[in-house]
Design a protein around this motif. Structure first.
Motif, PDB file in Angstrom:
ATOM      1  N   VAL A 172      -5.387  -2.506  -6.325  1.00 52.50           N
ATOM      2  CA  VAL A 172      -4.063  -3.200  -6.045  1.00 52.50           C
ATOM      3  C   VAL A 172      -4.490  -4.714  -7.133  1.00 52.50           C
ATOM      4  O   VAL A 172      -5.994  -4.706  -6.984  1.00 52.50           O
ATOM      5  CB  VAL A 172      -3.718  -3.844  -4.715  1.00 52.50           C
ATOM      6  N   ARG A 182      -0.204  -1.619  -7.897  1.00 52.96           N
ATOM      7  CA  ARG A 182       0.652  -2.485  -7.313  1.00 52.96           C
ATOM      8  C   ARG A 182       0.119  -3.981  -7.969  1.00 52.96           C
ATOM      9  O   ARG A 182      -0.975  -4.217  -7.737  1.00 52.96           O
ATOM     10  CB  ARG A 182       1.110  -2.537  -6.073  1.00 52.96           C
ATOM     11  N   GLN A 235      -7.850   3.331  -2.572  1.00 53.17           N
ATOM     12  CA  GLN A 235      -6.775   2.597  -3.356  1.00 53.17           C
ATOM     13  C   GLN A 235      -6.961   1.576  -4.223  1.00 53.17           C
ATOM     14  O   GLN A 235      -7.947   1.345  -4.443  1.00 53.17           O
ATOM     15  CB  GLN A 235      -5.730   2.084  -2.146  1.00 53.17           C
ATOM     16  N   MET A 254      -1.231  -6.515   2.554  1.00 50.84           N
ATOM     17  CA  MET A 254      -1.109  -4.944   2.173  1.00 50.84           C
ATOM     18  C   MET A 254      -2.580  -4.436   2.495  1.00 50.84           C
ATOM     19  O   MET A 254      -2.513  -3.227   2.998  1.00 50.84           O
ATOM     20  CB  MET A 254      -0.883  -4.960   0.672  1.00 50.84           C
ATOM     21  N   VAL A 255      -3.448  -5.009   2.170  1.00 53.35           N
ATOM     22  CA  VAL A 255      -4.972  -4.437   2.176  1.00 53.35           C
ATOM     23  C   VAL A 255      -5.366  -4.339   3.725  1.00 53.35           C
ATOM     24  O   VAL A 255      -5.828  -3.492   4.039  1.00 53.35           O
ATOM     25  CB  VAL A 255      -5.985  -5.280   1.453  1.00 53.35           C
ATOM     26  N   SER A 274       5.282   1.915  -6.903  1.00 49.46           N
ATOM     27  CA  SER A 274       4.063   2.678  -5.989  1.00 49.46           C
ATOM     28  C   SER A 274       3.574   3.870  -7.044  1.00 49.46           C
ATOM     29  O   SER A 274       2.409   4.400  -6.548  1.00 49.46           O
ATOM     30  CB  SER A 274       4.833   3.344  -4.954  1.00 49.46           C
ATOM     31  N   PHE A 293      -2.569   0.722   3.375  1.00 50.70           N
ATOM     32  CA  PHE A 293      -1.422   0.852   2.182  1.00 50.70           C
ATOM     33  C   PHE A 293      -0.463   1.829   2.886  1.00 50.70           C
ATOM     34  O   PHE A 293      -0.814   2.403   3.954  1.00 50.70           O
ATOM     35  CB  PHE A 293      -2.002   1.646   1.170  1.00 50.70           C
ATOM     36  N   ASN A 308       6.055  -3.824  -8.174  1.00 49.74           N
ATOM     37  CA  ASN A 308       5.876  -3.053  -7.123  1.00 49.74           C
ATOM     38  C   ASN A 308       6.041  -1.559  -7.100  1.00 49.74           C
ATOM     39  O   ASN A 308       6.295  -0.925  -5.963  1.00 49.74           O
ATOM     40  CB  ASN A 308       6.639  -3.628  -5.999  1.00 49.74           C
ATOM     41  N   THR A 319     -10.610  -0.105  -0.958  1.00 51.84           N
ATOM     42  CA  THR A 319      -9.824  -0.600  -1.911  1.00 51.84           C
ATOM     43  C   THR A 319     -10.376  -1.328  -3.001  1.00 51.84           C
ATOM     44  O   THR A 319     -11.029  -2.403  -2.724  1.00 51.84           O
ATOM     45  CB  THR A 319      -8.762  -1.632  -1.156  1.00 51.84           C
ATOM     46  N   GLU A 347      -9.380   2.794   4.647  1.00 50.45           N
ATOM     47  CA  GLU A 347      -9.697   3.242   3.183  1.00 50.45           C
ATOM     48  C   GLU A 347     -10.487   2.252   2.294  1.00 50.45           C
ATOM     49  O   GLU A 347     -10.958   1.141   3.101  1.00 50.45           O
ATOM     50  CB  GLU A 347      -8.387   3.405   2.512  1.00 50.45           C
TER      51      GLU A 347
END
Length: 223
Positions: free
Chosen positions: A132, A153, A130, A163-164, A149, A168, A147, A67, A65
């Motif tokens: 973050v 986040r 996404q 996470m990245v 969702s 995700f 946190n 981000t 994805e």
């Protein structure tokens, strides 16, 4: 005889601006060491928006994805409640809304470029995007809905990078992006940035260098 140790290859970091905070460089470096090598990391990219372009601290394009990452150097402990973050009696914007806005702009801009064939990605109509907020530290205690969702986040350095890097928990791009597609997306975002950057820096550099108000010093390097 011993075999030579192969150097691990890192993901490429592109700096779209000469004004990059140490905390942003730290997060970018950690990401470069953790992401698959075909990934692209773009720091301080300006996205078109009225009345002024919006700067994104870091944009990652991986096989999973795109981000949008907002980097903060906040000191803890920190308590998150929707669009606000509190430390003691001080309350400040959590930057969740503005981070989500940047992700929405990026998603729409890339979708438009694909639609009008400004990016040649056969079989694609859009790219999963996404967002973050990563705090460039591993120590602050976090509480509240950081946190959740359903919102952008918030994660400490190690957790945010993980996470990245792994994608995700939500939907990822299917089929996964190829190295060639990632390169095309990075080029399409990076190349138009320079004239926007020059225009914005000329008008706002002084304001961005002003010191934080005394009641916001707890926010660390930047607010």
């Amino acid at each position: 005889s011993t075999k030579p140790v192969e150097e691990s290859k890192m993901a490429e970091i592109r700096f779209a601006s000469v004004h990059t905070y140490d905390s942003e460089r730290l997060v970018a470096r950690e990401l470069a060491e953790s992401l698959p090598e075909e990934s692209k990391i773009i720091c301080n990219l300006y996205l078109p928006h009225e009345p002024h372009p919006l700067e994104s601290d870091i944009i990652v394009i991986s096989k999973y994805e795109m981000t949008v990452i907002e980097v903060k150097d906040w000191l803890g402990p920190l308590h998150f409640e929707e669009n606000f973050v509190k430390r003691g009696s001080a309350r400040h914007d959590s930057y969740r809304s503005s981070t989500q806005l940047r992700a929405s702009i990026l998603f729409s801009r890339i979708k438009e470029k694909i639609q009008y064939r400004h990016i040649d990605l056969p079989g694609r109509s859009e790219i999963v995007t996404q967002s973050v907020i990563i705090i460039a530290r591993n120590r602050p205690d976090l509480s509240g809905d950081y946190n959740d969702s359903k919102q952008v986040r918030v994660a400490l350095l190690k957790d945010g990078v993980s996470m990245v890097s792994r994608g995700f928990a939500g939907p990822v791009q299917q089929p996964l992006l190829t190295a060639q597609e990632i390169e095309k997306l990075a080029d399409a975002l990076y190349e138009p940035n320079e004239p926007v950057h020059r225009s914005r820096v000329g008008r706002y550099e002084l304001l961005e260098r002003l010191a934080l108000p005394p009641d916001e010093e707890w926010l660390g390097e930047r607010g």
